[in-house]
Design an enzyme around this catalytic site. Structure first.
Site, PDB file in Angstrom:
ATOM      1  N   HIS A   1      -3.661   6.907   1.777  1.00  0.00           N
ATOM      2  CA  HIS A   1      -4.556   5.360   1.423  1.00  0.00           C
ATOM      3  C   HIS A   1      -5.938   5.068   1.365  1.00  0.00           C
ATOM      4  O   HIS A   1      -6.110   4.968   3.003  1.00  0.00           O
ATOM      5  CB  HIS A   1      -3.121   4.486   2.158  1.00  0.00           C
ATOM      6  CG  HIS A   1      -3.570   2.906   1.502  1.00  0.00           C
ATOM      7  ND1 HIS A   1      -3.858   2.948   0.850  1.00  0.00           N
ATOM      8  CD2 HIS A   1      -3.462   2.212   2.626  1.00  0.00           C
ATOM      9  CE1 HIS A   1      -4.361   1.542   0.465  1.00  0.00           C
ATOM     10  NE2 HIS A   1      -3.927   0.880   2.779  1.00  0.00           N
TER      11      HIS A   1
ATOM     12  N   CYS B   1       0.652  -1.022   0.416  1.00  0.00           N
ATOM     13  CA  CYS B   1       0.340   0.256  -0.053  1.00  0.00           C
ATOM     14  C   CYS B   1       0.545   1.522   0.371  1.00  0.00           C
ATOM     15  O   CYS B   1       0.088   2.813  -0.470  1.00  0.00           O
ATOM     16  CB  CYS B   1      -1.116  -0.064   1.675  1.00  0.00           C
ATOM     17  SG  CYS B   1      -2.036  -1.144   1.337  1.00  0.00           S
TER      18      CYS B   1
ATOM     19  N   ASN C   1     -10.028  -0.122  -1.115  1.00  0.00           N
ATOM     20  CA  ASN C   1      -8.453  -0.201  -0.886  1.00  0.00           C
ATOM     21  C   ASN C   1      -8.328  -1.034  -2.015  1.00  0.00           C
ATOM     22  O   ASN C   1      -7.881  -2.114  -2.890  1.00  0.00           O
ATOM     23  CB  ASN C   1      -8.061  -1.128   0.091  1.00  0.00           C
ATOM     24  CG  ASN C   1      -6.820  -1.156   0.536  1.00  0.00           C
ATOM     25  OD1 ASN C   1      -6.035  -1.198  -0.438  1.00  0.00           O
ATOM     26  ND2 ASN C   1      -6.409  -1.308   1.861  1.00  0.00           N
TER      27      ASN C   1
HETATM   28  O1  UT7 Z   1      -3.904  -1.779   3.684  1.00  0.00           O
HETATM   29  C1  UT7 Z   1      -3.994  -2.488   4.623  1.00  0.00           C
HETATM   30  C2  UT7 Z   1      -4.859  -3.464   4.009  1.00  0.00           C
HETATM   31  N1  UT7 Z   1      -5.588  -3.946   5.597  1.00  0.00           N
HETATM   32  C3  UT7 Z   1      -6.715  -3.332   5.926  1.00  0.00           C
HETATM   33  O2  UT7 Z   1      -7.221  -2.725   4.792  1.00  0.00           O
HETATM   34  C4  UT7 Z   1      -7.449  -3.869   7.303  1.00  0.00           C
HETATM   35  C5  UT7 Z   1      -7.894  -2.698   8.473  1.00  0.00           C
HETATM   36  N2  UT7 Z   1      -8.169  -3.562   9.561  1.00  0.00           N
HETATM   37  C6  UT7 Z   1      -9.439  -3.223   8.356  1.00  0.00           C
HETATM   38  O3  UT7 Z   1     -10.559  -2.480   7.665  1.00  0.00           O
HETATM   39  C7  UT7 Z   1     -10.771  -4.292   9.738  1.00  0.00           C
HETATM   40  O4  UT7 Z   1      -9.768  -4.563  10.722  1.00  0.00           O
HETATM   41  C8  UT7 Z   1     -11.755  -5.034   9.734  1.00  0.00           C
HETATM   42  C9  UT7 Z   1     -12.929  -4.342   8.575  1.00  0.00           C
HETATM   43  C10 UT7 Z   1     -10.603  -5.748   8.730  1.00  0.00           C
HETATM   44  C11 UT7 Z   1     -12.578  -5.710  10.897  1.00  0.00           C
HETATM   45  O5  UT7 Z   1     -12.775  -4.424  11.185  1.00  0.00           O
HETATM   46  P1  UT7 Z   1     -13.075  -5.173  13.252  1.00  0.00           P
HETATM   47  O6  UT7 Z   1     -13.459  -3.341  13.048  1.00  0.00           O
HETATM   48  O7  UT7 Z   1     -11.301  -4.574  13.153  1.00  0.00           O
HETATM   49  O8  UT7 Z   1     -13.107  -6.270  13.376  1.00  0.00           O
HETATM   50  P2  UT7 Z   1     -13.636  -6.463  14.680  1.00  0.00           P
HETATM   51  O9  UT7 Z   1     -12.772  -6.974  14.935  1.00  0.00           O
HETATM   52  O10 UT7 Z   1     -14.200  -5.999  15.987  1.00  0.00           O
HETATM   53  O11 UT7 Z   1     -15.015  -7.721  14.070  1.00  0.00           O
HETATM   54  C12 UT7 Z   1     -14.510  -8.751  13.935  1.00  0.00           C
HETATM   55  C13 UT7 Z   1     -15.511  -9.871  13.521  1.00  0.00           C
HETATM   56  C14 UT7 Z   1     -15.202 -11.269  13.882  1.00  0.00           C
HETATM   57  O12 UT7 Z   1     -16.696 -11.863  13.783  1.00  0.00           O
HETATM   58  P3  UT7 Z   1     -15.764 -12.495  16.330  1.00  0.00           P
HETATM   59  O13 UT7 Z   1     -14.919 -13.181  15.964  1.00  0.00           O
HETATM   60  O14 UT7 Z   1     -15.847 -10.976  16.553  1.00  0.00           O
HETATM   61  O15 UT7 Z   1     -17.719 -13.229  16.119  1.00  0.00           O
HETATM   62  C15 UT7 Z   1     -15.419 -11.979  12.013  1.00  0.00           C
HETATM   63  O16 UT7 Z   1     -15.520 -12.916  11.942  1.00  0.00           O
HETATM   64  O17 UT7 Z   1     -16.657  -9.092  12.461  1.00  0.00           O
HETATM   65  C16 UT7 Z   1     -15.946 -11.018  11.843  1.00  0.00           C
HETATM   66  N3  UT7 Z   1     -16.330 -10.385  10.488  1.00  0.00           N
HETATM   67  C17 UT7 Z   1     -16.848 -10.427   8.940  1.00  0.00           C
HETATM   68  N4  UT7 Z   1     -18.235 -10.054   9.632  1.00  0.00           N
HETATM   69  C18 UT7 Z   1     -18.738  -9.999   7.997  1.00  0.00           C
HETATM   70  C19 UT7 Z   1     -14.913 -10.331   9.499  1.00  0.00           C
HETATM   71  N5  UT7 Z   1     -15.477  -9.648   8.333  1.00  0.00           N
HETATM   72  C20 UT7 Z   1     -16.618  -9.437   7.710  1.00  0.00           C
HETATM   73  C21 UT7 Z   1     -17.187  -9.161   7.208  1.00  0.00           C
HETATM   74  N6  UT7 Z   1     -18.794 -10.050   7.521  1.00  0.00           N
HETATM   75  N7  UT7 Z   1     -16.884  -9.335   5.776  1.00  0.00           N
END
Ligand code: UT7
Length: 329
Positions: free
Chosen positions: A256, A116, A286
């Site tokens: 980014h 990125c 992204n």
């Molecule tokens: O250029 C760098 C590249 N990286 C990125 O862009 C990622 C940066 N990180 C993020 O954008 C965020 O961390 C995410 C969008 C990936 C996740 O958001 P979050 O607020 O950190 O999520 P969370 O940790 O509060 O929630 C995760 C939960 C998990 O479920 P459990 O284990 O708590 O039951 C995941 O399994 O959300 C679940 N989850 C989803 N649910 C529905 C993860 N992806 C999805 C999805 N749909 N697509």
């Protein structure tokens, strides 16, 4: 070291493929929902390359638009740098294919693999080479076909990313007349192979039946770790610019395009309103190395690059590698 030749941007370009992949499309592929994706990321759709398109085809379209904008012929280019982690193939460099397809007969070419942060880093290489007097005209492209390394059974990653390309033509400030390169930074911290990576295909896990069975050729990510890291370094990079130049000098921040919540959290930490930010993440997701140059071209079209004001571009990602690019428009 101060540049001998002041450097500017003569032209900008962008290209995104025609196919839209919406959150509603993804609902049919993995256990997710439009509501979750919009709330957690701000993304509504992303673009996906056609089966006959590769990274160099996307790059070529952005490069042509940037050269047109710069009123520069491909023969005038001394160098083509392509920032990508999804090159046409592991080698040769995708930049060489782009240079040949463009007709950049007098140019050399190489790729920069910094995920990125790729465009931001490659731009600093270009500015240094022009600034030192070694080269006159350099095309820098950020281009990715991430859809080819995404696991569309893994909802943690597949909803976040899309395909696209953006390009900038760097030359002397005298010729460009705009987009003065002022400064940049390139930083890293280790321990990242497990946080955000494509584990398979390199010397650590060469391609084998086993690596395919383990799905190691797809992107793997620990999203929450990336989230915290991104907010921290984004805020730090912009704060350094404010400390040096003053907040009132900033015309626009083009980060980014990682996740709308990351952008909002960093701006809140900085105590700055979102009006400072240009964001198009809702439309493209992204796009890794392509995200900053696509947004830069769109900010330019939208009249968000104000004459005489600073354009701050913080970038961060796999490595963990981060840095920024600072222009005066
Ligand atoms: O250029 C760098 C590249 N990286 C990125 O862009 C990622 C940066 N990180 C993020 O954008 C965020 O961390 C995410 C969008 C990936 C996740 O958001 P979050 O607020 O950190 O999520 P969370 O940790 O509060 O929630 C995760 C939960 C998990 O479920 P459990 O284990 O708590 O039951 C995941 O399994 O959300 C679940 N989850 C989803 N649910 C529905 C993860 N992806 C999805 C999805 N749909 N697509």
């Amino acid at each position: 070291m101060a540049n001998v030749v002041p450097v500017g941007i003569a032209g900008l370009g962008r290209y995104v493929p025609d196919r839209h992949l919406t959150n509603f499309d993804l609902e049919k592929m993995v256990d997710t929902s439009d509501e979750w994706i919009v709330q957690r990321t701000g993304i509504r759709e992303r673009r996906i390359a056609a089966p006959d398109q590769v990274t160099s085809s996307l790059a070529l379209a952005a490069a042509r638009q940037a050269l047109d904008d710069a009123k520069m012929a491909p023969e005038e280019l001394d160098l083509v740098i392509c920032a990508t982690v999804t090159g046409d193939q592991p080698f040769p460099a995708t930049a060489c294919r782009i240079g040949l397809d463009l007709g950049a007969k007098n140019a050399g070419g190489f790729d920069v693999a910094a995920a990125c942060s790729g465009f931001v880093f490659a731009s600093q290489i270009a500015a240094g080479m022009i600034g030192s007097g070694q080269f006159r005209n350099i095309l820098v492209i950020g281009a990715e076909v991430l859809s080819r390394i995404l696991d569309y059974t893994d909802r943690n990653t597949c909803v976040l990313f899309g395909d696209g390309s953006g390009a900038a033509v760097y030359t002397s400030l005298e010729r460009a007349g705009r987009g003065e390169f002022l400064a940049g930074s390139i930083c890293m911290e280790g321990g990242a192979e497990t946080v955000l990576a494509q584990p398979g295909g390199g010397s650590r896990h060469p391609a084998s039946h086993d690596t395919v069975d383990q799905r190691l050729h797809y992107m793997k990510m620990g999203g929450t770790k990336v989230f915290r890291f991104a907010v921290r370094v984004f805020a730090e990079l912009v704060k350094n610019v404010i400390d040096e130049h003053g907040r009132d000098q900033i015309g626009v921040i083009i980060p980014h395009q990682v996740n709308q919540r990351i952008i909002e959290a960093a701006m809140e930490q900085l105590g700055m309103p979102m009006d400072f930010v240009f964001s198009n993440i809702d439309r493209y997701g992204n796009t890794s190395a392509a995200s900053v140059p696509i947004a830069l071209r769109e900010a330019y079209e939208a009249g968000r690059l104000q004459k005489g004001k600073l354009v701050v571009m913080p970038a961060f990602g796999a490595g963990m590698a981060w840095g920024h690019l600072l222009l005066r428009w």
